[in-house]
Motif scaffolding. Structure first.
Motif, mmCIF file in Angstrom:
data_model
loop_
_atom_site.group_PDB
_atom_site.id
_atom_site.type_symbol
_atom_site.label_atom_id
_atom_site.label_comp_id
_atom_site.label_asym_id
_atom_site.label_seq_id
_atom_site.Cartn_x
_atom_site.Cartn_y
_atom_site.Cartn_z
ATOM 1 N N THR A 93 -23.571 23.767 13.975
ATOM 2 C CA THR A 93 -22.704 23.489 15.126
ATOM 3 C C THR A 93 -23.379 23.905 16.424
ATOM 4 O OG1 THR A 93 -20.739 23.828 13.755
ATOM 5 C CG2 THR A 93 -20.437 23.927 16.144
ATOM 6 N N ILE A 115 -19.249 17.355 17.223
ATOM 7 C CA ILE A 115 -19.083 18.753 17.632
ATOM 8 C C ILE A 115 -17.689 19.250 17.255
ATOM 9 C CG2 ILE A 115 -18.898 20.316 19.608
ATOM 10 C CD1 ILE A 115 -21.013 18.682 21.018
ATOM 11 N N CYS A 118 -17.294 19.681 13.538
ATOM 12 C CA CYS A 118 -18.029 20.888 13.132
ATOM 13 C C CYS A 118 -17.210 22.143 13.417
ATOM 14 C CB CYS A 118 -19.368 20.962 13.860
ATOM 15 S SG CYS A 118 -20.649 19.858 13.222
#
Length: 456
Positions: A93, A115, A118
């Motif tokens: 991440t 993102i 994650c």
């Protein structure tokens, strides 16, 4: 609500998704190496256009970005097999977010979505079964999870699809202009290139895009329509994968459908040896309020970001202000040309700077059409001349065309961009208003003239 969110359910959907997700982020990482994406985007350019405020995030020198992505690939494999899951997920991440912030030439809404997923996967107990962690530590092994683990994925997916559908409700999408332009760029595809130019295909894609994005989540949630919605998802995402070639993201989107099916169904298909959890206990942890507050704040932010452009003057399709992180995907085509006039304040001497002499092809496209990138390039020129002992003013001169319409001046050519400050929360007055839209589209010759490479 407490009983709904904290009722235990079988964790088969989360376990299967973790395996798929780990495989996909591994493929995304190594794919960037072997397709040349890293070389084109992070190695060959003289510099990258960072997200403003993250100038300190720079690509590693030489060929070290290949190593960087290889390491990300390893973490992806670790996520897939559930080895040191939290650490591996956190490391991926962090590294993925860093590469997202260090360049904008290859910006994609899906990179931002990755993102977010994650971050969600980081807090989910996805390593409790079929993982190295669970094999090494029986204490964490579990066949169930609280209901909120599925809810947050469904909410995130629902937000993405809903805003994507609503954003399409504007004239150029509804009159098929956008889809026609998108398909025009695929006319040389083997076998299907000519088919994609048919008007009825444009009509179908236009309305299918609106209806699919707007209805797929509720149809997946409702059991009688779930299978039909799933089949529609398969067709939709495979079409996107083939036509738009957007990497892992159609397959990740198909993976999201796991959370809409009954856990028993997912377990029976993918994890037949896994014990089925049916007890349905409600276990409320002592940190319940923390989960609820963090979740509420997170999703309020997710709702606010796509709406923020309504509080900034001007049409976001023209100004680009608040366009990112708002699920405005494939909504318009935009082209233009630009050059910069640098004026020495001491002697008035002027010289012209052309992006084609300094930037990669991808960078040239965004510096002509994205105001934040235009401002960043002006600031870079200011610093370069300052290093030579010169105090300069920098002016941007160019035009932009939206959806193949006639080009118009985009940036006020009388504004010294070197003296301007960037405020992400307010409209930049040096972005000129969009002229009244007309139905006439640019001719192919005009489009060629609008190309940056065809300007002096």
């Amino acid at each position: 609500m407490t009983a709904f969110l904290f009722k235990r359910i079988d964790n088969a959907p989360l376990i299967v998704f973790r395996v798929l997700f780990g495989l996909l982020i591994f493929l995304e990482s190594v794919g960037a190496i072997f397709t040349g994406w890293i070389k084109r985007t992070l190695i060959q350019p003289e510099f990258t256009f960072n997200f403003i405020g993250f100038d300190w995030l720079q690509p590693l020198p030489g060929n070290w970005m290949y190593v960087y992505y290889a390491v990300m690939g390893v973490f992806g494999l670790f996520v897939m097999i559930g080895f040191k899951y939290r650490w591996s997920m956190a490391a991926f991440t962090l590294m993925w977010t860093a590469t997202y912030l260090m360049q904008k030439a290859s910006y994609n809404n899906h990179y931002y979505l990755l993102i977010l997923i994650c971050l969600l996967m980081l807090v989910l107990p996805a390593n409790r079964y079929l993982s190295v962690d669970a094999k090494q530590n029986e204490n964490i092994r579990d066949i169930s999870m609280p209901g909120w683990c599925s809810v947050i994925i469904i909410l995130q997916v629902g937000i993405v699809y809903t805003f994507a559908s609503v954003a399409k409700l504007y004239p150029d999408w509804l009159n098929y202009t956008v889809v026609e332009n998108l398909m025009l760029g695929r006319k040389n595809y083997p076998v299907v290139g000519g088919f994609l130019q048919q008007h009825w295909v444009h009509v179908f894609i236009t309305w299918a895009g609106i209806l699919f994005d707007g209805l797929v989540v509720p149809l997946l949630l409702w059991k009688p329509t779930r299978k039909i919605a799933f089949l529609a998802s398969v067709v939709f995402h495979l079409f996107n994968s083939f036509v738009f070639q957007i990497g892992i993201f159609p397959y990740m989107s198909l993976g999201f459908t796991l959370f809409f099916f009954e856990p028993r169904t997912v377990r029976n298909i993918f994890l037949k040896r896994k014990p089925l959890y049916t007890a349905g206990e409600v276990k409320v942890p002592g940190y319940k309020n923390l989960i609820l507050w963090v979740g509420a704040v997170y999703f309020l932010i997710q709702l606010a970001l796509p709406l923020r452009h309504w509080f900034i003057p001007g049409d976001v399709l023209w100004t680009e202000e608040a366009h990112r992180m708002s699920w405005r995907m494939m909504l318009r085509s935009k082209g233009g040309y630009i050059h910069f006039k640098v004026v020495d304040k001491q002697n008035g001497k002027a010289e012209l700077v052309y992006p084609k002499d300094r930037l990669s092809p991808k960078q040239r496209r965004i510096v002509a059409t994205k105001p934040d990138v235009i401002w960043q390039f002006a600031q870079r020129l200011k610093k370069e001349y300052a290093a030579e002992g010169k105090d300069v003013a920098v002016y941007a001169i160019g035009k932009v065309s939206v959806n193949r319409r006639p080009s118009h001046t985009f940036i006020d050519p009388e504004t010294d961009l070197a003296a301007e400050k960037w405020d992400p929360y307010r409209h930049s007055t040096w972005i000129l208003p969009e002229p009244e839209r007309k139905t006439q589209l640019s001719s192919p010759d005009e489009e060629k003239g609008n190309s940056q490479e065809n300007k002096p």
